[in-house]
Design a protein around this motif. Structure first.
Motif, PDB file in Angstrom:
ATOM      1  N   LYS A 137       0.843  -1.203   0.000  1.00 49.08           N
ATOM      2  CA  LYS A 137       0.000   0.000   0.000  1.00 49.08           C
ATOM      3  C   LYS A 137       0.880   1.256   0.000  1.00 49.08           C
ATOM      4  N   ASP A 138       1.995   1.203   0.717  1.00 47.82           N
ATOM      5  CA  ASP A 138       2.911   2.344   0.775  1.00 47.82           C
ATOM      6  C   ASP A 138       3.623   2.591  -0.563  1.00 47.82           C
ATOM      7  N   GLN A 139       3.558   1.602  -1.464  1.00 42.57           N
ATOM      8  CA  GLN A 139       4.131   1.787  -2.801  1.00 42.57           C
ATOM      9  C   GLN A 139       3.077   2.252  -3.805  1.00 42.57           C
ATOM     10  N   GLY A 140       1.904   2.611  -3.316  1.00 40.15           N
ATOM     11  CA  GLY A 140       0.848   3.105  -4.191  1.00 40.15           C
ATOM     12  C   GLY A 140       0.062   2.019  -4.888  1.00 40.15           C
ATOM     13  N   ILE A 141       0.164   0.783  -4.390  1.00 39.64           N
ATOM     14  CA  ILE A 141      -0.563  -0.338  -4.989  1.00 39.64           C
ATOM     15  C   ILE A 141      -1.892  -0.525  -4.273  1.00 39.64           C
ATOM     16  N   GLU A 142      -2.944  -0.696  -5.041  1.00 37.44           N
ATOM     17  CA  GLU A 142      -4.248  -0.995  -4.440  1.00 37.44           C
ATOM     18  C   GLU A 142      -4.222  -2.426  -3.924  1.00 37.44           C
ATOM     19  N   VAL A 143      -4.672  -2.616  -2.684  1.00 35.31           N
ATOM     20  CA  VAL A 143      -4.631  -3.937  -2.059  1.00 35.31           C
ATOM     21  C   VAL A 143      -6.023  -4.327  -1.568  1.00 35.31           C
ATOM     22  N   ILE A 144      -6.396  -5.546  -1.845  1.00 33.35           N
ATOM     23  CA  ILE A 144      -7.627  -6.121  -1.300  1.00 33.35           C
ATOM     24  C   ILE A 144      -7.235  -7.287  -0.403  1.00 33.35           C
ATOM     25  N   ALA A 145      -7.673  -7.253   0.839  1.00 32.96           N
ATOM     26  CA  ALA A 145      -7.386  -8.332   1.790  1.00 32.96           C
ATOM     27  C   ALA A 145      -8.412  -9.443   1.605  1.00 32.96           C
ATOM     28  N   LEU A 146      -7.925 -10.628   1.244  1.00 30.31           N
ATOM     29  CA  LEU A 146      -8.802 -11.794   1.070  1.00 30.31           C
ATOM     30  C   LEU A 146      -8.657 -12.725   2.267  1.00 30.31           C
ATOM     31  N   HIS A 147      -9.756 -12.945   2.953  1.00 20.72           N
ATOM     32  CA  HIS A 147      -9.739 -13.929   4.033  1.00 20.72           C
ATOM     33  C   HIS A 147     -10.597 -15.109   3.605  1.00 20.72           C
ATOM     34  N   PHE A 148      -9.967 -16.274   3.501  1.00 17.08           N
ATOM     35  CA  PHE A 148     -10.685 -17.480   3.108  1.00 17.08           C
ATOM     36  C   PHE A 148     -11.096 -18.267   4.342  1.00 17.08           C
ATOM     37  N   ASN A 149     -12.377 -18.517   4.460  1.00 15.65           N
ATOM     38  CA  ASN A 149     -12.902 -19.296   5.580  1.00 15.65           C
ATOM     39  C   ASN A 149     -12.925 -20.770   5.189  1.00 15.65           C
ATOM     40  N   ILE A 150     -12.003 -21.557   5.766  1.00 14.34           N
ATOM     41  CA  ILE A 150     -11.945 -22.992   5.463  1.00 14.34           C
ATOM     42  C   ILE A 150     -12.707 -23.818   6.491  1.00 14.34           C
ATOM     43  N   GLY A 151     -13.264 -23.148   7.514  1.00 14.74           N
ATOM     44  CA  GLY A 151     -14.035 -23.856   8.525  1.00 14.74           C
ATOM     45  C   GLY A 151     -13.258 -24.204   9.775  1.00 14.74           C
ATOM     46  N   PHE A 152     -11.936 -23.999   9.753  1.00 15.07           N
ATOM     47  CA  PHE A 152     -11.105 -24.376  10.890  1.00 15.07           C
ATOM     48  C   PHE A 152     -10.285 -23.200  11.436  1.00 15.07           C
ATOM     49  N   GLY A 153     -10.755 -21.992  11.167  1.00 16.97           N
ATOM     50  CA  GLY A 153     -10.034 -20.819  11.632  1.00 16.97           C
ATOM     51  C   GLY A 153     -10.259 -20.485  13.094  1.00 16.97           C
ATOM     52  N   GLY A 154     -11.198 -21.153  13.729  1.00 10.92           N
ATOM     53  CA  GLY A 154     -11.508 -20.888  15.124  1.00 10.92           C
ATOM     54  C   GLY A 154     -12.999 -20.941  15.357  1.00 10.92           C
ATOM     55  N   ASN A 155     -13.391 -20.870  16.613  1.00 11.73           N
ATOM     56  CA  ASN A 155     -14.804 -20.941  16.965  1.00 11.73           C
ATOM     57  C   ASN A 155     -15.440 -19.579  17.202  1.00 11.73           C
ATOM     58  N   LYS A 156     -14.619 -18.534  17.264  1.00 11.14           N
ATOM     59  CA  LYS A 156     -15.147 -17.200  17.523  1.00 11.14           C
ATOM     60  C   LYS A 156     -15.308 -16.431  16.216  1.00 11.14           C
TER      61      LYS A 156
END
Length: 350
Positions: A22-41
């Protein structure tokens, strides 16, 4: 302006990786993939707060069924210490990210992986194995428009894995296509190596980030308790994706005649065990206050009765008094089993 998709786990490494671009002027999209085992909360609020600090757009994509069907039980590179197919899982996330790249018009994909940080998935060999799997994904003709397979168009890479960049350890790895093309300034990337996170935590402090996950925890597949449940249930019968929520919560029991049974420990777990599962029937207490239970639909009458008795033992009941319990369409009248007699059926005696 170039656009990057970033695999976002929630940890400090992926936050820093996104900040660097982002500091280099690049547009960034954060992708979070839910695989079902990331936690219970539910971490949605945290994810939103963490990505807003940079700031970048957050996109959450549910791939539970795809991961369950395609990766969990058939990893090409095997498992870590428990039931964690880390190399195949990372490659699968990259594959899904590149699918979204076609849809979103992004140019390349990044991750917060650090060379040598994790013994199974972030060794140099493991990082290269992930790249090989991504290269195989790229053989699909749907990627033809972003690749120049014969090398005739120098503005495009020959293989999909060339569009994969790891900013945290980039200076220790071969230059990626975005670096070679000058989309990203390699000199402004890092050379982080090893398991320590002192350097990263110092950067987090310098950036003034308030929201970040501290090292530790993470994927439930790296926990012994979850691994043991999966191994037991998959060895007993073919698992279905609905089993994922069930094995993450509750008391897991193997009954007298081999049926599997799960009993909730609190209201939140009761809600999760109330989600329909094609292989299980609910154990519902009709005239006492207590947990929700699940028992296999094919369980024999003796195991169903035992499941009802054990569920009653964790409820508010009186010694020697009979209570009504519904299992599927059947109502049983029985008494609570003594607590000390329940423990022998627990897979995990905790």
């Amino acid at each position: 302006m170039k656009k990057a998709l970033a695999l976002f786990s929630g940890g400090c490494d992926s936050l820093i990786a996104m900040k660097l671009l982002k500091d280099q002027g690049i547009e960034v999209i954060a992708l979070h993939f839910n695989i079902g085992f990331g936690g219970n909360k539910d971490k949605l609020e945290y994810f939103q707060n963490a990505t807003a600090q940079i700031p970048v757009e957050l996109k959450i994509i549910d791939i539970k069924k795809q991961f369950f069907d395609s990766v969990l039980f058939t990893p090409k590179y095997g498992y870590g210490k428990y039931f964690n197919p880390c190399i195949d899982c990372h490659a699968n996330m990259f594959g899904n990210a590149f699918d979204y790249l076609l849809e979103s018009g992004a140019d390349f994909v990044i991750s917060g992986e650090v060379l040598g940080q994790r013994p199974k998935s972030q060794r140099k060999q493991a990082l290269d194995e992930v790249k090989k799997l991504v290269r195989d994904v790229g053989k699909n003709q749907k990627f033809d428009k972003i690749l120049s397979r014969d090398g005739s168009d120098p503005s495009k890479p020959k293989t999909l894995d060339e569009l994969l960049l790891r900013p945290m350890s980039a200076k220790l790895l071969e230059p990626s296509f975005p670096e070679k093309m000058g989309w990203v300034d390699r000199e402004r990337l890092l050379d982080v190596i090893g398991r320590g996170r002192t350097r990263q935590l110092k950067m987090i402090e310098e950036f003034g980030f308030k929201y970040f996950e501290k090292p530790g925890g993470g994927c439930l597949l790296t926990q012994d308790s979850i691994a043991r449940k999966i191994k037991d249930l998959s060895g007993h019968r073919k698992m279905v994706v609905e089993d994922v929520e069930m094995i993450k919560v509750g008391r897991y029991l193997v009954l007298e005649n081999g049926s599997r049974c799960v009993i909730g420990r609190n209201e939140e777990e009761n809600k999760k065990l109330s989600i329909p599962n094609p292989e299980m029937e609910q154990i519902i207490l009709l005239d006492s206050v207590g947990p929700v239970g699940l028992i296999e639909k094919g369980a024999c009458k003796e195991d169903k009765l035992l499941g009802a008795q054990i569920t009653l033992s964790y409820a508010k009941t009186e010694s020697g008094k009979s209570y009504n319990v519904r299992i599927g369409d059947e109502v049983l009248t029985t008494k609570a089993l003594k607590k000390e007699d329940c423990t022998k059926y627990l897979l995990l005696n905790t």
